[in-house]
Every structure is written in structure tokens, then in C-alpha cells.
Write a protein that holds these residues in place. Structure first.
Motif, PDB file in Angstrom:
ATOM      1  N   HIS A   1      22.210  38.440  49.624  1.00 30.52           N
ATOM      2  CA  HIS A   1      23.318  38.896  50.472  1.00 30.52           C
ATOM      3  C   HIS A   1      24.285  39.816  49.729  1.00 30.52           C
ATOM      4  O   HIS A   1      25.118  40.458  50.361  1.00 30.52           O
ATOM      5  CB  HIS A   1      24.058  37.690  51.038  1.00 30.52           C
TER       6      HIS A   1
ATOM      7  N   SER B   1      32.271  35.388  52.007  1.00 28.84           N
ATOM      8  CA  SER B   1      31.199  34.461  51.636  1.00 28.84           C
ATOM      9  C   SER B   1      30.109  34.451  52.686  1.00 28.84           C
ATOM     10  O   SER B   1      30.315  34.874  53.823  1.00 28.84           O
ATOM     11  CB  SER B   1      31.754  33.035  51.499  1.00 28.84           C
ATOM     12  N   PHE B   2      28.958  33.905  52.292  1.00 32.38           N
ATOM     13  CA  PHE B   2      27.892  33.597  53.244  1.00 32.38           C
ATOM     14  C   PHE B   2      27.801  32.089  53.424  1.00 32.38           C
ATOM     15  O   PHE B   2      27.937  31.573  54.523  1.00 32.38           O
ATOM     16  CB  PHE B   2      26.557  34.175  52.760  1.00 32.38           C
ATOM     17  N   LYS B   3      27.603  31.373  52.346  1.00 28.38           N
ATOM     18  CA  LYS B   3      27.630  29.911  52.339  1.00 28.38           C
ATOM     19  C   LYS B   3      28.695  29.487  51.321  1.00 28.38           C
ATOM     20  O   LYS B   3      28.383  29.252  50.151  1.00 28.38           O
ATOM     21  CB  LYS B   3      26.263  29.332  51.958  1.00 28.38           C
TER      22      LYS B   3
ATOM     23  N   HIS C   1      30.446  26.879  50.481  1.00 26.09           N
ATOM     24  CA  HIS C   1      30.340  25.634  49.726  1.00 26.09           C
ATOM     25  C   HIS C   1      29.279  25.722  48.634  1.00 26.09           C
ATOM     26  O   HIS C   1      29.415  25.106  47.577  1.00 26.09           O
ATOM     27  CB  HIS C   1      30.059  24.471  50.665  1.00 26.09           C
ATOM     28  N   LYS C   2      28.220  26.494  48.890  1.00 25.35           N
ATOM     29  CA  LYS C   2      27.168  26.664  47.893  1.00 25.35           C
ATOM     30  C   LYS C   2      27.554  27.700  46.848  1.00 25.35           C
ATOM     31  O   LYS C   2      27.207  27.575  45.668  1.00 25.35           O
ATOM     32  CB  LYS C   2      25.851  27.051  48.568  1.00 25.35           C
ATOM     33  N   GLU C   3      28.251  28.733  47.261  1.00 25.63           N
ATOM     34  CA  GLU C   3      28.599  29.827  46.361  1.00 25.63           C
ATOM     35  C   GLU C   3      29.788  29.492  45.458  1.00 25.63           C
ATOM     36  O   GLU C   3      29.805  29.875  44.287  1.00 25.63           O
ATOM     37  CB  GLU C   3      28.902  31.088  47.184  1.00 25.63           C
TER      38      GLU C   3
ATOM     39  N   ILE D   1      33.250  35.033  56.819  1.00 28.94           N
ATOM     40  CA  ILE D   1      31.846  34.641  56.662  1.00 28.94           C
ATOM     41  C   ILE D   1      30.953  35.816  57.056  1.00 28.94           C
ATOM     42  O   ILE D   1      31.200  36.485  58.059  1.00 28.94           O
ATOM     43  CB  ILE D   1      31.538  33.398  57.516  1.00 28.94           C
TER      44      ILE D   1
ATOM     45  N   SER E   1      27.857  35.772  58.091  1.00 31.06           N
ATOM     46  CA  SER E   1      27.050  35.510  59.283  1.00 31.06           C
ATOM     47  C   SER E   1      27.958  35.335  60.492  1.00 31.06           C
ATOM     48  O   SER E   1      29.158  35.043  60.348  1.00 31.06           O
ATOM     49  CB  SER E   1      26.190  34.262  59.089  1.00 31.06           C
TER      50      SER E   1
ATOM     51  N   ASP F   1      27.601  25.689  61.003  1.00 27.93           N
ATOM     52  CA  ASP F   1      27.053  24.917  59.885  1.00 27.93           C
ATOM     53  C   ASP F   1      27.959  24.928  58.655  1.00 27.93           C
ATOM     54  O   ASP F   1      27.548  24.523  57.570  1.00 27.93           O
ATOM     55  CB  ASP F   1      25.656  25.420  59.510  1.00 27.93           C
ATOM     56  N   LEU F   2      29.207  25.371  58.827  1.00 29.18           N
ATOM     57  CA  LEU F   2      30.143  25.345  57.706  1.00 29.18           C
ATOM     58  C   LEU F   2      30.639  23.918  57.457  1.00 29.18           C
ATOM     59  O   LEU F   2      30.803  23.139  58.396  1.00 29.18           O
ATOM     60  CB  LEU F   2      31.354  26.246  57.988  1.00 29.18           C
TER      61      LEU F   2
ATOM     62  N   ARG G   1      19.263  26.574  58.082  1.00 34.30           N
ATOM     63  CA  ARG G   1      20.388  25.662  58.306  1.00 34.30           C
ATOM     64  C   ARG G   1      20.080  24.229  57.905  1.00 34.30           C
ATOM     65  O   ARG G   1      20.976  23.486  57.489  1.00 34.30           O
ATOM     66  CB  ARG G   1      20.800  25.688  59.786  1.00 34.30           C
TER      67      ARG G   1
END
Length: 325
Positions: A12, A51-53, A55-57, A73, A75, A80-81, A264
Motif C-alpha cells: 500500500h 493508514s490502511f490497517k 492497529h497492525k501498522e 484510512i 480503504s 473491520d477497524l 478481513r
């Protein structure tokens, strides 16, 4: 430190494109380039985090988000956040309308494939059959229900209108500048769906839209209707859809968005044997995935970031009371 902090990771993160898009706003700081010990401070000092995800990033540094910041975001969907990890008061926005054009083209392709029996007749010809007199469905002059009139919904409505279809649309206000035959809210769902030859779902998933389309709503559509979902699987009652398709062979559905998907949920899964039904057309939620997707997503995201930094109204705003499902 720049006003914009980018936490995106491959695939991304497109550095040249990010440089170009962020330049009018003074550039950006890249989260991955910040020493680990300083990352929470970098998050706290930014006006905007892209960000995209998240919590992961960002990991634990995500806790440094605070009121007064925009979490943009990449997306369009926000369902799914991990909302329990996003501090209250942080403005969260999805990338509304970024993929409207490819999504609308994909929806139209599914509608036309089902209406014109392209799969069936291709398979028949490969068996040596030439079914010239098997009728297909004329869409011009028929009613189309478009549920959701954001960027994707408007793009879908325009393409269907170009075929000569009469557009009945649903949005949250019951008002639109789009040249549709009718627009209403959830209270007008029966009017929008009743007798529709085509129904396309493009609306966001929330508490209000969870299993919004069930057995009663499917029964309102024309007996040989075409239903296409390019939104979220959870908007459709899966059991009701399976039973309606099974019991009404003339009814057709194109499913692009599924209930349990790898991106997801880490896996693909259906509760009912939908893929065994001949009147279902399946697609792996790839309507957004065109060669131009980085350009489309960054353009929309940075347009929204620009509005936020200028103090203007932004799009794709997350409403906690709806999105915390």
C-alpha cells in the motif's frame, strides 16, 4: 515533523506517489523511518495519520492518537477497524468514493453477464449447442434499485441509467442532486425495491445495515430480478439469499463481497452452498483491484486530508454509534 504521518506498508506504500500527493501539504513523515522509541511521539505530534490497517501498522504506538487528529484510512470500509483501540475524539474517515468507478464497472459487468446469460451460452457453445432462440433479459425501461448513493452508488446509478433503466435510490437523507426517478430512506425501502429488475448494494456496513436485505426484501424484487452486492456481505442475510436463489431459479445474484473473506478474516468461508447454485455469479471482492488503484486511493485520501487541514467538511466520516458493530 510534518503534519502528515504515513504508516502504510507494502503493497500500500507507493513512495513516489506519496511524495507527489503530499507535496502540497508540506510532505509527510514515514512511520517506518522513525526510530521505534520515537514512534509514539511521532503519532502524537501528527495532525493527520494515513493508514490502511492502523492497529497492525502502528502497534502500541496507536495509543498515542488523541482528539484533534484525523485518522484517514486508505480503504473505503471502516467496519473491520479495532474501534476499542482508537481513543475517543479522534476523527476517523474512510476513503469514500476512491474506487467508485471500478466498482461501478464491476457491478455493471455482473448485471450484464447475468442478464444476457453469457456464462450459460458460452458453456453451451463449448458443448456444441447453438441456443440462438433462448431469450435474454432487456434492461432498458426496467426499474433498478441502487441502495447507497455515495460515490460508488452514484457511479452505478449513472451506468444503469445509461442503459435506459429507471433508478430508485436509497440514502440516509432521502435527498440527492442525482437525476434519479426516486430517492428515499430506509423507511421507503419497500417502494425502492418493489418490482425492481435489478438491485445493486453499495451502501456501507453498519449496525443499521446489518442483514438489511433478508427474505422479505428479496421477495419484493421481480421474480427474475438480478441482485448484485459490491458492498459488504453482512448487509445480506446469507441464509435468506441461499434459500431465495434455491427456490427461485429465475432469480439471479452476483456476489462480489462475501461474509468471511481472507483480507478481513484470514480465510474464505460460506455457511450455505451458494457456490453450488447455477444462478449465482461469484467474484473474489476484487472490483477495486485495477492497475490505477494506487492513484485512485491516494488522490481521494489526500483530497480528504486537504479538506481536513483547511478546516472544511470531510467525507467518509466514521460515526462511532453506527460503526462499532
Amino acid at each position: 515533523m510534518a503534519d502528515i504521518l504515513v504508516t502504510l506498508t507494502s503493497p500500500h506504500a507507493n513512495r513516489p506517489l506519496l511524495d507527489e500527493m503530499a507535496a502540497p501539504y508540506g510532505g509527510y513523515a514515514n512511520f517506518a523511518d522513525v526510530p521505534e522509541a520515537d514512534r509514539a511521539a511521532a503519532v502524537a505530534s501528527a495532525k493527520v495519520v494515513l493508514s490502511f490497517k492502523p492497529h497492525k501498522e502502528m502497534g502500541d504506538a496507536m495509543a498515542a492518537l488523541h482528539p484533534g487528529q484525523l485518522l484517514q484510512i486508505l480503504s473505503a470500509g471502516l467496519d473491520d477497524l479495532p474501534f476499542d483501540r482508537i481513543p475517543d475524539g479522534v476523527t476517523v474517515a474512510g476513503n469514500s468514493g476512491a474506487f467508485a468507478r471500478p466498482m461501478a464497472e464491476h457491478a455493471l459487468a455482473m448485471v450484464l453477464c447475468l442478464a444476457k446469460r453469457l456464462r450459460e451460452e458460452d458453456a453451451a457453445m463449448r458443448r456444441g449447442e447453438f441456443n440462438q432462440m433462448v431469450p435474454t433479459l432487456l434492461l432498458s425501461g426496467k426499474k433498478a434499485a441502487v441502495l447507497g448513493l455515495g460515490g460508488a452508488g452514484k457511479a452505478v446509478a449513472r451506468l444503469l441509467a445509461a442503459l435506459g433503466m429507471e433508478i430508485y435510490a436509497l440514502n440516509t437523507s432521502g435527498k440527492t442532486d442525482e437525476p434519479v426517478a426516486y430517492v428515499g430512506t430506509r423507511d421507503n425501502l419497500r417502494t425502492i425495491l418493489e418490482g425492481a429488475q435489478v438491485a445493486v448494494l453499495t451502501l456501507p456496513y453498519s449496525r443499521l445495515t446489518h442483514e438489511m436485505i433478508g427474505a422479505r426484501e428479496l421477495a419484493l424484487l421481480a421474480p427474475d430480478a438480478i441482485l448484485v452486492n459490491v458492498a459488504r456481505g453482512e448487509i445480506l442475510d446469507q441464509k435468506a439469499l441461499y434459500e431465495h436463489l434455491r427456490d427461485h431459479p429465475a432469480f439471479r445474484a452476483g456476489i462480489e463481497s462475501w461474509w468471511v473473506e481472507p483480507l478481513r478474516h484470514g480465510r474464505f468461508e460460506v455457511e450455505y452452498p451458494l457456490l453450488d447454485l447455477p444462478n449465482l455469479l461469484a467474484s473474489p471482492h476484487n472490483s477495486f483491484d485495477v492497475a490505477e488503484w494506487p492513484q485512485l486511493s491516494y488522490e481521494a485520501a489526500f483530497a480528504n486530508i486537504g479538506r481536513y487541514l483547511r478546516g472544511e467538511a470531510i467525507t467518509g466520516l466514521m460515526r462511532p454509534q453506527l460503526h462499532r458493530i
